[in-house]
Structures are given as C-alpha cells and as structure tokens.
Design a protein around this motif. Structure first.
Motif, PDB file in Angstrom:
ATOM      1  N   UNK A 141       0.818  -1.215   0.000  1.00 50.05           N
ATOM      2  CA  UNK A 141       0.000   0.000   0.000  1.00 50.05           C
ATOM      3  C   UNK A 141       0.854   1.267   0.000  1.00 50.05           C
ATOM      4  N   UNK A 142       2.160   1.111   0.287  1.00 52.83           N
ATOM      5  CA  UNK A 142       3.073   2.255   0.373  1.00 52.83           C
ATOM      6  C   UNK A 142       3.872   2.508  -0.908  1.00 52.83           C
ATOM      7  N   UNK A 143       4.158   1.473  -1.684  1.00 49.23           N
ATOM      8  CA  UNK A 143       5.153   1.600  -2.754  1.00 49.23           C
ATOM      9  C   UNK A 143       4.668   2.506  -3.875  1.00 49.23           C
ATOM     10  N   UNK A 144       5.613   3.160  -4.538  1.00 49.99           N
ATOM     11  CA  UNK A 144       5.270   4.042  -5.655  1.00 49.99           C
ATOM     12  C   UNK A 144       4.992   3.224  -6.909  1.00 49.99           C
ATOM     13  N   UNK A 145       5.879   2.297  -7.234  1.00 46.80           N
ATOM     14  CA  UNK A 145       5.756   1.497  -8.453  1.00 46.80           C
ATOM     15  C   UNK A 145       5.286   0.094  -8.069  1.00 46.80           C
ATOM     16  N   UNK A 146       3.980  -0.102  -8.031  1.00 47.36           N
ATOM     17  CA  UNK A 146       3.415  -1.363  -7.556  1.00 47.36           C
ATOM     18  C   UNK A 146       3.814  -2.536  -8.448  1.00 47.36           C
ATOM     19  N   UNK A 147       3.753  -2.358  -9.759  1.00 48.29           N
ATOM     20  CA  UNK A 147       4.062  -3.477 -10.658  1.00 48.29           C
ATOM     21  C   UNK A 147       5.518  -3.924 -10.523  1.00 48.29           C
ATOM     22  N   UNK A 148       6.428  -2.968 -10.423  1.00 46.43           N
ATOM     23  CA  UNK A 148       7.832  -3.339 -10.237  1.00 46.43           C
ATOM     24  C   UNK A 148       8.038  -4.043  -8.898  1.00 46.43           C
ATOM     25  N   UNK A 149       7.359  -3.568  -7.873  1.00 45.28           N
ATOM     26  CA  UNK A 149       7.478  -4.190  -6.554  1.00 45.28           C
ATOM     27  C   UNK A 149       7.028  -5.644  -6.608  1.00 45.28           C
ATOM     28  N   UNK A 150       5.867  -5.902  -7.197  1.00 47.39           N
ATOM     29  CA  UNK A 150       5.359  -7.274  -7.274  1.00 47.39           C
ATOM     30  C   UNK A 150       6.261  -8.138  -8.152  1.00 47.39           C
ATOM     31  N   UNK A 151       6.710  -7.592  -9.260  1.00 51.25           N
ATOM     32  CA  UNK A 151       7.617  -8.343 -10.147  1.00 51.25           C
ATOM     33  C   UNK A 151       8.873  -8.767  -9.398  1.00 51.25           C
ATOM     34  N   UNK A 152       9.417  -7.887  -8.575  1.00 47.69           N
ATOM     35  CA  UNK A 152      10.640  -8.207  -7.841  1.00 47.69           C
ATOM     36  C   UNK A 152      10.391  -9.221  -6.727  1.00 47.69           C
ATOM     37  N   UNK A 153       9.246  -9.140  -6.074  1.00 46.02           N
ATOM     38  CA  UNK A 153       8.902 -10.144  -5.068  1.00 46.02           C
ATOM     39  C   UNK A 153       8.869 -11.536  -5.688  1.00 46.02           C
ATOM     40  N   UNK A 154       8.249 -11.631  -6.843  1.00 46.34           N
ATOM     41  CA  UNK A 154       8.144 -12.925  -7.527  1.00 46.34           C
ATOM     42  C   UNK A 154       9.509 -13.379  -8.047  1.00 46.34           C
ATOM     43  N   UNK A 155      10.299 -12.443  -8.535  1.00 46.09           N
ATOM     44  CA  UNK A 155      11.607 -12.760  -9.121  1.00 46.09           C
ATOM     45  C   UNK A 155      12.509 -13.491  -8.132  1.00 46.09           C
ATOM     46  N   UNK A 156      12.501 -13.083  -6.870  1.00 42.23           N
ATOM     47  CA  UNK A 156      13.425 -13.676  -5.897  1.00 42.23           C
ATOM     48  C   UNK A 156      12.839 -14.907  -5.209  1.00 42.23           C
ATOM     49  N   UNK A 157      11.563 -15.215  -5.486  1.00 44.26           N
ATOM     50  CA  UNK A 157      10.943 -16.423  -4.951  1.00 44.26           C
ATOM     51  C   UNK A 157      11.335 -17.615  -5.821  1.00 44.26           C
ATOM     52  N   UNK A 158      11.642 -18.741  -5.186  1.00 45.97           N
ATOM     53  CA  UNK A 158      11.998 -19.946  -5.933  1.00 45.97           C
ATOM     54  C   UNK A 158      10.822 -20.442  -6.771  1.00 45.97           C
ATOM     55  N   UNK A 159      11.142 -21.111  -7.878  1.00 41.59           N
ATOM     56  CA  UNK A 159      10.109 -21.769  -8.664  1.00 41.59           C
ATOM     57  C   UNK A 159       9.393 -22.775  -7.760  1.00 41.59           C
ATOM     58  N   UNK A 160       8.090 -22.672  -7.673  1.00 37.58           N
ATOM     59  CA  UNK A 160       7.336 -23.537  -6.778  1.00 37.58           C
ATOM     60  C   UNK A 160       7.247 -23.022  -5.356  1.00 37.58           C
ATOM     61  N   UNK A 161       7.896 -21.889  -5.093  1.00 38.07           N
ATOM     62  CA  UNK A 161       7.846 -21.281  -3.772  1.00 38.07           C
ATOM     63  C   UNK A 161       6.600 -20.427  -3.600  1.00 38.07           C
ATOM     64  N   UNK A 162       6.440 -19.879  -2.408  1.00 41.71           N
ATOM     65  CA  UNK A 162       5.215 -19.172  -2.062  1.00 41.71           C
ATOM     66  C   UNK A 162       5.489 -17.719  -1.690  1.00 41.71           C
ATOM     67  N   UNK A 163       4.476 -16.883  -1.950  1.00 38.25           N
ATOM     68  CA  UNK A 163       4.467 -15.496  -1.506  1.00 38.25           C
ATOM     69  C   UNK A 163       3.258 -15.293  -0.602  1.00 38.25           C
ATOM     70  N   UNK A 164       3.483 -14.631   0.512  1.00 40.81           N
ATOM     71  CA  UNK A 164       2.389 -14.242   1.397  1.00 40.81           C
ATOM     72  C   UNK A 164       2.394 -12.721   1.497  1.00 40.81           C
ATOM     73  N   UNK A 165       1.300 -12.100   1.116  1.00 39.14           N
ATOM     74  CA  UNK A 165       1.189 -10.649   1.226  1.00 39.14           C
ATOM     75  C   UNK A 165       0.050 -10.315   2.180  1.00 39.14           C
ATOM     76  N   UNK A 166       0.270  -9.314   3.021  1.00 39.39           N
ATOM     77  CA  UNK A 166      -0.787  -8.799   3.878  1.00 39.39           C
ATOM     78  C   UNK A 166      -0.882  -7.299   3.681  1.00 39.39           C
TER      79      UNK A 166
END
Length: 270
Positions: A141-166
């Motif tokens: 809810x704070x970030x300026x560039x939401x799409x880049x933020x989400x892309x980077x979260x996914x980028x560093x997650x392992x294939x088959x790994x999980x993301x939890x966002x609140x």
C-alpha cells in the motif's frame, strides 16, 4: 557481510554490517521519519504508538499461521518490510532474511539474528529464485511502483515457492489527504481480494492458493450493510454485547457486521 551469495549486486555502502542498496531520496526520508517517530515512542509496554499490542499481535499471528503452513525447518525466508523483526523472530528454525528502508528498524532486526539489508523493493538486490517463501506485510500500500514491486517479489521467490502478502483491506484513504496528517506519504492505494488476485494471477501468472482476514473492529466505513438510520443502533448493540456477553460474542458480531481490517493472500510461483 553474511551470505553474500544471495545478492546479485554490490551494496552502495555498509552501515554497521547492514548492506545498503538504495540511494537516499525523499521517499526514504519520509519513511525514515515515520520509523524514527515510532522508535522514539517505544516503551517496555508498547512497541507501536498507533495500535495496541493486542491488535498488533493479532495481525502478526494471522500471517504467522500461514508461514507455519507453507514452510519447513531450514527453508530460506525473506521478509520484505521486516520492520522490527517481530514476525521472523517467531521462526528461529528458518534461514531468515529481512529488507527495509529504515536503518533504525534494521538495526533492531539485525540484533534478533536476522540477515538484513537496506533497500527499496524497486531496487531488490537478491538473486533470482533465492527464497522458499517471501512474505510482505503492510508494504504494497506504500510503494510508488506497484508493478515493479510485485515483479521483484516474484523474481526472488523460488520456482514452486510461495508469496504471502498482507495489506489493509478496503481501507478509506481520506485521512492521508488531511492537512493535519503528519507525513507527506503513507498509504497510496487500497486492496481487496479481487484486485490482489488479478494483480498476482492475471498480470504476473502466479497461482492463487488461499486468503485469510484479520482483525474485525467497529467502524462506520467498514460496515457491511449500509443502513444509515440503523447505524447508531448497530454501534450501541456492539457496545452492549461487549459489556454483557464478553469478548467472544463481541468478536462474532464484529465479524458479521464489519469488513476485516487487513487481508492475507498466498500465491505460488509457477
């Protein structure tokens, strides 16, 4: 500097053992002001001047329950927006990393045995496929560039790994436009379960797994049923239930009548 293998680039500087990857700018200065006010107000009884310890623990536990479900001992976890390290301190059996833009927060987290760095999400310094689980609470809810933020979260997650966002759930942003609000930037957007699923599954091809809601409190804005002539009666009923029937009935009524304060969502990287 521990575990330098996780970084894809060299830090700009080292601040007391904390690698720094983002240059100081107005955005970072804004949030350093928020965090410094927070740290200055901390006491032995309370860590958060804006919400009670009971509420903070309830929010954290809603996410911790999902971390327990999607990790096993030895997994490598990254908390983006690690803050004071409270969430990761619950999981000493995990290989814990934390990222934030507040150096004051990072010093506290580092003292809890978490391997930290100072970086905006847009400057994410970690290698691709580094983490079994990435958790990001009260950040998007704070970030300026939401799409880049989400892309980077996914980028560093392992294939088959999980993301939890609140994130805050269906929040009113009016307060952040108030002339008396003390900070230039705070929450820039609000979310619900549908916007989050579209963002992570339609735009970034993750698999949706589950969601959970956290913290139901009486609020006119959060009322599920908009009945202006009855709103006062609803609030009176909630107060009476709390006094007469106790916390259990009170919580049940709040769940029925009001939207949650925050939402957790779990996604899998395909």
């Amino acid at each position: 500097m521990a575990n330098v293998d996780v970084y894809v680039k060299m830090p700009l500087e080292d601040d007391g053992g904390i690698p720094v990857f983002s240059r100081q700018d107005a955005y970072i200065e804004n949030y350093e002001q928020i965090s410094s006010d927070h740290l200055a107000s901390m006491t032995e009884e309370q860590d958060n001047p804006w919400i009670s310890e009971e509420i903070w623990q309830e929010l954290e536990e809603s996410t911790a329950a999902l971390i327990r479900k999607f990790t096993v001992a030895g997994n490598r976890i990254l908390d983006v927006g690690v803050g004071l390290g409270r969430l990761l301190s619950r999981f000493p059996e995990l290989d814990r990393f934390g990222m934030d833009i507040s150096r004051g927060y990072l010093q506290v987290s580092q003292g809890k045995g978490i391997q930290v760095c100072c970086s905006k999400i847009e400057d994410m310094p970690y290698r691709e496929n580094s983490f079994d689980l990435v958790v990001c609470t009260d950040v998007l809810e704070h970030v300026v560039d939401l799409n880049t933020a989400v892309r980077n979260l996914i980028h560093v997650t392992k294939q088959g790994g999980y993301l939890i966002v609140r994130v805050p759930y269906r929040e009113s942003l009016a307060q952040y436009l108030d002339d008396d609000y003390p900070y230039h930037l705070a929450h820039l957007r609000t979310f619900d379960e549908f916007s989050l699923r579209i963002l992570f599954t339609k735009l970034f091809q993750c698999q949706y797994y589950e969601c959970s809601f956290a913290l139901y409190e009486p609020s006119l804005f959060k009322l599920k049923y908009k009945l202006p002539k009855l709103n006062f009666l609803i609030f009176m009923m909630i107060r009476v239930a709390h006094l007469i029937f106790g916390k259990q009935i009170y919580r049940m009524l709040c769940r029925e009548l009001f939207d949650a304060t925050e939402i957790n969502m779990v996604f899998k990287k395909l």
